[in-house]
Scaffold this motif. Structure first.
Motif, PDB file in Angstrom:
ATOM      1  N   TYR A  55       0.851  -1.270   0.028  1.00 15.63           N
ATOM      2  CA  TYR A  55       0.159  -0.031  -0.082  1.00 15.63           C
ATOM      3  C   TYR A  55       0.862   1.306   0.057  1.00 15.63           C
ATOM      4  O   TYR A  55       0.271   2.193  -0.015  1.00 15.63           O
ATOM      5  N   GLN A  56       2.122   1.028  -0.037  1.00 18.10           N
ATOM      6  CA  GLN A  56       3.004   2.356   0.248  1.00 18.10           C
ATOM      7  C   GLN A  56       2.854   3.041  -1.187  1.00 18.10           C
ATOM      8  O   GLN A  56       2.740   2.904  -2.228  1.00 18.10           O
ATOM      9  N   ARG A  57       2.708   4.387  -1.016  1.00 23.76           N
ATOM     10  CA  ARG A  57       2.456   5.491  -2.080  1.00 23.76           C
ATOM     11  C   ARG A  57       3.689   6.380  -2.274  1.00 23.76           C
ATOM     12  O   ARG A  57       3.274   7.364  -2.760  1.00 23.76           O
ATOM     13  N   GLY A  58       4.890   6.041  -1.974  1.00 25.24           N
ATOM     14  CA  GLY A  58       6.147   6.795  -2.149  1.00 25.24           C
ATOM     15  C   GLY A  58       6.275   7.121  -3.885  1.00 25.24           C
ATOM     16  O   GLY A  58       6.656   8.365  -4.083  1.00 25.24           O
ATOM     17  N   ASP A  59       5.553   6.146  -4.430  1.00 27.23           N
ATOM     18  CA  ASP A  59       5.711   6.479  -5.973  1.00 27.23           C
ATOM     19  C   ASP A  59       4.197   6.781  -6.342  1.00 27.23           C
ATOM     20  O   ASP A  59       3.846   6.204  -7.343  1.00 27.23           O
ATOM     21  N   PHE A  60       3.526   7.491  -5.838  1.00 26.18           N
ATOM     22  CA  PHE A  60       2.262   7.952  -6.132  1.00 26.18           C
ATOM     23  C   PHE A  60       2.216   8.292  -7.448  1.00 26.18           C
ATOM     24  O   PHE A  60       2.793   9.352  -8.029  1.00 26.18           O
ATOM     25  N   PRO A  61       1.261   7.574  -8.467  1.00 23.90           N
ATOM     26  CA  PRO A  61       1.423   7.779  -9.888  1.00 23.90           C
ATOM     27  C   PRO A  61       0.455   9.094 -10.300  1.00 23.90           C
ATOM     28  O   PRO A  61      -0.554   8.938 -10.660  1.00 23.90           O
ATOM     29  N   VAL A  62       0.931  10.385 -10.227  1.00 24.23           N
ATOM     30  CA  VAL A  62       0.229  11.409  -9.932  1.00 24.23           C
ATOM     31  C   VAL A  62      -0.300  11.560 -11.602  1.00 24.23           C
ATOM     32  O   VAL A  62      -1.370  12.206 -11.749  1.00 24.23           O
ATOM     33  N   ASP A  63       0.313  11.056 -12.439  1.00 25.50           N
ATOM     34  CA  ASP A  63      -0.386  11.154 -13.776  1.00 25.50           C
ATOM     35  C   ASP A  63      -1.483   9.978 -14.265  1.00 25.50           C
ATOM     36  O   ASP A  63      -1.916  10.023 -15.162  1.00 25.50           O
ATOM     37  N   GLN A  64      -1.638   9.277 -13.374  1.00 24.33           N
ATOM     38  CA  GLN A  64      -2.513   8.155 -13.315  1.00 24.33           C
ATOM     39  C   GLN A  64      -3.394   7.709 -12.228  1.00 24.33           C
ATOM     40  O   GLN A  64      -2.961   6.785 -11.541  1.00 24.33           O
ATOM     41  N   PRO A  65      -4.015   8.791 -11.869  1.00 24.26           N
ATOM     42  CA  PRO A  65      -4.776   8.805 -10.579  1.00 24.26           C
ATOM     43  C   PRO A  65      -5.645   7.456 -10.354  1.00 24.26           C
ATOM     44  O   PRO A  65      -5.767   7.105  -9.212  1.00 24.26           O
ATOM     45  N   MET A  66      -6.156   6.954 -11.428  1.00 22.55           N
ATOM     46  CA  MET A  66      -7.077   5.730 -11.402  1.00 22.55           C
ATOM     47  C   MET A  66      -6.158   4.539 -11.050  1.00 22.55           C
ATOM     48  O   MET A  66      -6.809   3.769 -10.460  1.00 22.55           O
ATOM     49  N   GLU A  67      -4.897   4.770 -11.218  1.00 25.26           N
ATOM     50  CA  GLU A  67      -4.073   3.488 -10.753  1.00 25.26           C
ATOM     51  C   GLU A  67      -3.729   3.596  -9.090  1.00 25.26           C
ATOM     52  O   GLU A  67      -3.780   2.515  -8.396  1.00 25.26           O
ATOM     53  N   ALA A  68      -3.763   4.966  -8.580  1.00 26.14           N
ATOM     54  CA  ALA A  68      -3.522   4.989  -7.291  1.00 26.14           C
ATOM     55  C   ALA A  68      -4.980   4.521  -6.343  1.00 26.14           C
ATOM     56  O   ALA A  68      -4.838   3.847  -5.518  1.00 26.14           O
ATOM     57  N   LEU A  69      -6.051   4.961  -7.063  1.00 21.07           N
ATOM     58  CA  LEU A  69      -7.502   4.470  -6.526  1.00 21.07           C
ATOM     59  C   LEU A  69      -7.476   2.908  -6.841  1.00 21.07           C
ATOM     60  O   LEU A  69      -7.894   2.183  -5.742  1.00 21.07           O
ATOM     61  N   LYS A  70      -6.810   2.381  -7.717  1.00 24.11           N
ATOM     62  CA  LYS A  70      -6.905   0.747  -8.002  1.00 24.11           C
ATOM     63  C   LYS A  70      -5.889   0.177  -6.911  1.00 24.11           C
ATOM     64  O   LYS A  70      -6.272  -1.100  -6.216  1.00 24.11           O
ATOM     65  N   THR A  71      -4.888   0.930  -6.608  1.00 22.30           N
ATOM     66  CA  THR A  71      -4.041   0.299  -5.341  1.00 22.30           C
ATOM     67  C   THR A  71      -4.962   0.138  -4.010  1.00 22.30           C
ATOM     68  O   THR A  71      -5.037  -0.800  -3.359  1.00 22.30           O
ATOM     69  N   ASP A  72      -5.742   1.174  -3.869  1.00 21.40           N
ATOM     70  CA  ASP A  72      -6.649   1.123  -2.745  1.00 21.40           C
ATOM     71  C   ASP A  72      -7.575  -0.050  -2.647  1.00 21.40           C
ATOM     72  O   ASP A  72      -7.951  -0.585  -1.710  1.00 21.40           O
ATOM     73  N   HIS A  73      -8.091  -0.196  -3.752  1.00 19.14           N
ATOM     74  CA  HIS A  73      -9.065  -1.361  -4.217  1.00 19.14           C
ATOM     75  C   HIS A  73      -8.376  -2.694  -3.754  1.00 19.14           C
ATOM     76  O   HIS A  73      -9.060  -3.238  -3.256  1.00 19.14           O
ATOM     77  N   ARG A  74      -7.199  -2.561  -4.257  1.00 18.41           N
ATOM     78  CA  ARG A  74      -6.608  -4.171  -4.091  1.00 18.41           C
ATOM     79  C   ARG A  74      -6.404  -4.150  -2.562  1.00 18.41           C
ATOM     80  O   ARG A  74      -6.369  -5.449  -1.975  1.00 18.41           O
ATOM     81  N   PHE A  75      -6.077  -3.252  -1.924  1.00 20.83           N
ATOM     82  CA  PHE A  75      -5.604  -3.400  -0.501  1.00 20.83           C
ATOM     83  C   PHE A  75      -6.967  -3.453   0.357  1.00 20.83           C
ATOM     84  O   PHE A  75      -6.974  -4.029   1.335  1.00 20.83           O
ATOM     85  N   VAL A  76      -8.005  -2.607  -0.120  1.00 22.25           N
ATOM     86  CA  VAL A  76      -9.302  -3.003   0.669  1.00 22.25           C
ATOM     87  C   VAL A  76      -9.790  -4.585   0.269  1.00 22.25           C
ATOM     88  O   VAL A  76     -10.273  -5.100   1.464  1.00 22.25           O
ATOM     89  N   ARG A  77      -9.667  -4.953  -1.068  1.00 23.70           N
ATOM     90  CA  ARG A  77      -9.877  -6.610  -1.118  1.00 23.70           C
ATOM     91  C   ARG A  77      -9.108  -7.157  -0.044  1.00 23.70           C
ATOM     92  O   ARG A  77      -9.827  -8.338   0.766  1.00 23.70           O
TER      93      ARG A  77
END
Length: 168
Positions: free
Chosen positions: A8-30
């Motif tokens: 879940y670490q977001r040190g490399d938050f993909p600012v140009d791909q915000p939906m990928e950041a949300l998908k990371t959250d989704h995977r972690f929630v699952r």
């Protein structure tokens, strides 16, 4: 409880791909829900439940304050539906937060929450995200706003002391 937050670490938050950041959250929630439902130890289950609620609070704040308003034009009715789903989840989260950890209804409410959240995730990933990707939007600006809010939410959370017995 031993939580591995490396996924879940977001040190490399993909600012140009915000939906990928949300998908990371989704995977972690699952993953958290799966671990919650598999947990046999009551203390582990309580800790996982609290982590689920905290992550959902932060994720919802990012979507509601930044992502949804900025992408509404891609499909206003779909955004309205997503916001209604958030409202439903928020009511369940508040009920769980106020409920005693040992309440026999807690697992049933976590199941209802998981079912609602997993359906919401599917809707976002299969319907909303493709529409946003096809729209001509400045995703980097949206990603930067999301990252800024996430940092603020984390900093605020770290500033709040948690008293023994206080639900997070």
């Amino acid at each position: 409880m031993d939580m591995d937050f490396s996924a879940y670490q977001r040190g490399d938050f993909p600012v140009d791909q915000p939906m990928e950041a949300l998908k990371t959250d989704h995977r972690f929630v699952r993953e958290l829900f799966e671990r919650y439902f598999q947990a046999q130890d009551a203390d582990e289950k309580k800790g996982l439940g609290r982590h689920v609620l905290l992550l959902l609070d932060m994720h919802a704040a990012i979507e509601e304050r930044v992502f949804y308003p900025r992408v509404r034009e891609a499909d206003p009715s779909l955004i309205d539906r997503c916001e209604q789903e958030h409202d439903q989840a928020t009511r369940l989260i508040e009920t769980l937060r106020l409920m005693d950890d040992d309440d026999p209804l807690a697992p049933q409410l976590y199941r209802q929450l998981a079912d609602a959240i997993l359906a919401h995730i599917e809707s976002e990933e299969q319907e909303l995200f493709p529409k946003v990707a096809q729209a001509n939007m400045d995703l980097t600006a949206i990603g930067n706003e999301m990252q800024t809010l996430e940092i603020t939410l984390i900093a605020d959370r770290m500033q709040k002391p948690v008293a023994p017995g206080l639900r997070v």
